[in-house]
Design a protein around this motif. Structure first.
Motif, short mmCIF file in Angstrom:
data_model
loop_
_atom_site.label_atom_id
_atom_site.label_comp_id
_atom_site.label_asym_id
_atom_site.label_seq_id
_atom_site.Cartn_x
_atom_site.Cartn_y
_atom_site.Cartn_z
N GLU A 141 0.84 -1.20 0.00
CA GLU A 141 0.00 0.00 0.00
C GLU A 141 0.88 1.25 0.00
O GLU A 141 1.87 1.33 0.73
N LYS A 142 0.51 2.20 -0.85
CA LYS A 142 1.26 3.46 -0.92
C LYS A 142 0.30 4.60 -0.60
O LYS A 142 -0.70 4.78 -1.30
N HIS A 153 -0.16 8.42 -0.67
CA HIS A 153 0.44 9.59 -1.29
C HIS A 153 -0.03 10.84 -0.56
O HIS A 153 -1.23 11.06 -0.40
N ASN A 161 5.42 10.21 -0.03
CA ASN A 161 4.70 8.95 0.06
C ASN A 161 5.08 8.18 1.32
O ASN A 161 6.18 8.33 1.84
N THR A 185 4.76 4.09 2.86
CA THR A 185 4.38 2.68 2.73
C THR A 185 4.66 2.02 4.06
O THR A 185 5.70 2.26 4.67
N ARG A 187 10.86 -0.25 -7.24
CA ARG A 187 9.95 0.68 -6.56
C ARG A 187 9.88 0.28 -5.09
O ARG A 187 9.80 -0.91 -4.77
N PHE A 189 7.53 0.27 -3.11
CA PHE A 189 6.25 -0.32 -2.70
C PHE A 189 6.03 -1.69 -3.33
O PHE A 189 4.94 -2.23 -3.28
#
Length: 151
Positions: free
Chosen positions: A24-25, A27, A32, A34, A97, A99
Motif C-alpha cells: 500500500e502506498k 500519497h 509517500n 508505505t 519501486r 512499494f
C-alpha cells in the motif's frame, strides 16, 4: 508449492512460489508512505529486519538459499534484480519501486544483482540469523533439494 515430477508429488517451493507483492502506498503532498504489518502485507511473521547499502553499482549480493527462513525483499531505494533458481526453473524479478516486495520462500536459491548506484535492499525475514539455515554453495544446494525431494 506441490509439483509432480515423474509421477511423484513434491512439496518443495519453486521459483513460481516467489510472489511479487504491491504494498500500500499513501500519497501525501509532503511525500509517500508505505507500511508493512506482519502476516498482513507479508505472508509470515517478521522476526528480523536488515538492509544492504553502499553496494557498488552493478555488483551482486546474496547467492544462497535458506532451509527454514522466508525473506521479503524490497528495493527501498534504487533498483536491483533478484535471480531465482529452484534447481529446475530460473526466473529473474526486477525490484525498482519501494512499494514492491518479493517473497522468497525457503528452499529457493536467490541472488541479488545489477544494483543501481545508491540502492538499498531492505529484507524482512521470518527467522533470526542462524548460519546453519544458509546454503551458500550452489552444488550443496542441488544436493539439499535432491534429498528434500527423496525424503
Amino acid at each position: 508449492m506441490k509439483t509432480i515430477e515423474n509421477g511423484i508429488i513434491k512439496d518443495r517451493p519453486t521459483v513460481f512460489d516467489c510472489g511479487l507483492y504491491t504494498l500500500e502506498k499513501n500519497h501525501e503532498p509532503e511525500g509517500n508512505l508505505t507500511f508493512v504489518y506482519n502476516d498482513v502485507h507479508v505472508p509470515f511473521d517478521v522476526k528480523r529486519v536488515f538492509y544492504s547499502y553502499d553496494i557498488p553499482g552493478g555488483e551482486s549480493r546474496g547467492a544462497h538459499a535458506h532451509k527454514e527462513c522466508h525473506q521479503f525483499l524490497i528495493a527501498a531505494s534504487g533498483s536491483f534484480e533478484v535471480a531465482l533458481d529452484d534447481g529446475v526453473n530460473k526466473r529473474t524479478v526486477l525490484l525498482n519501486r519501494p512499494f514492491y516486495g518479493l517473497h522468497v520462500p525457503p528452499g529457493v536459491w536467490a541472488a541479488e544483482q545489477g544494483f543501481s548506484s545508491g540502492s538499498i535492499c531492505l529484507v524482512l525475514a521470518s527467522e533470526g540469523y542462524s548460519e546453519d539455515d544458509y546454503i551458500r554453495n550452489y552444488d550443496e544446494y542441488l544436493e539439499y533439494i535432491k534429498i528434500q525431494n527423496n525424503g
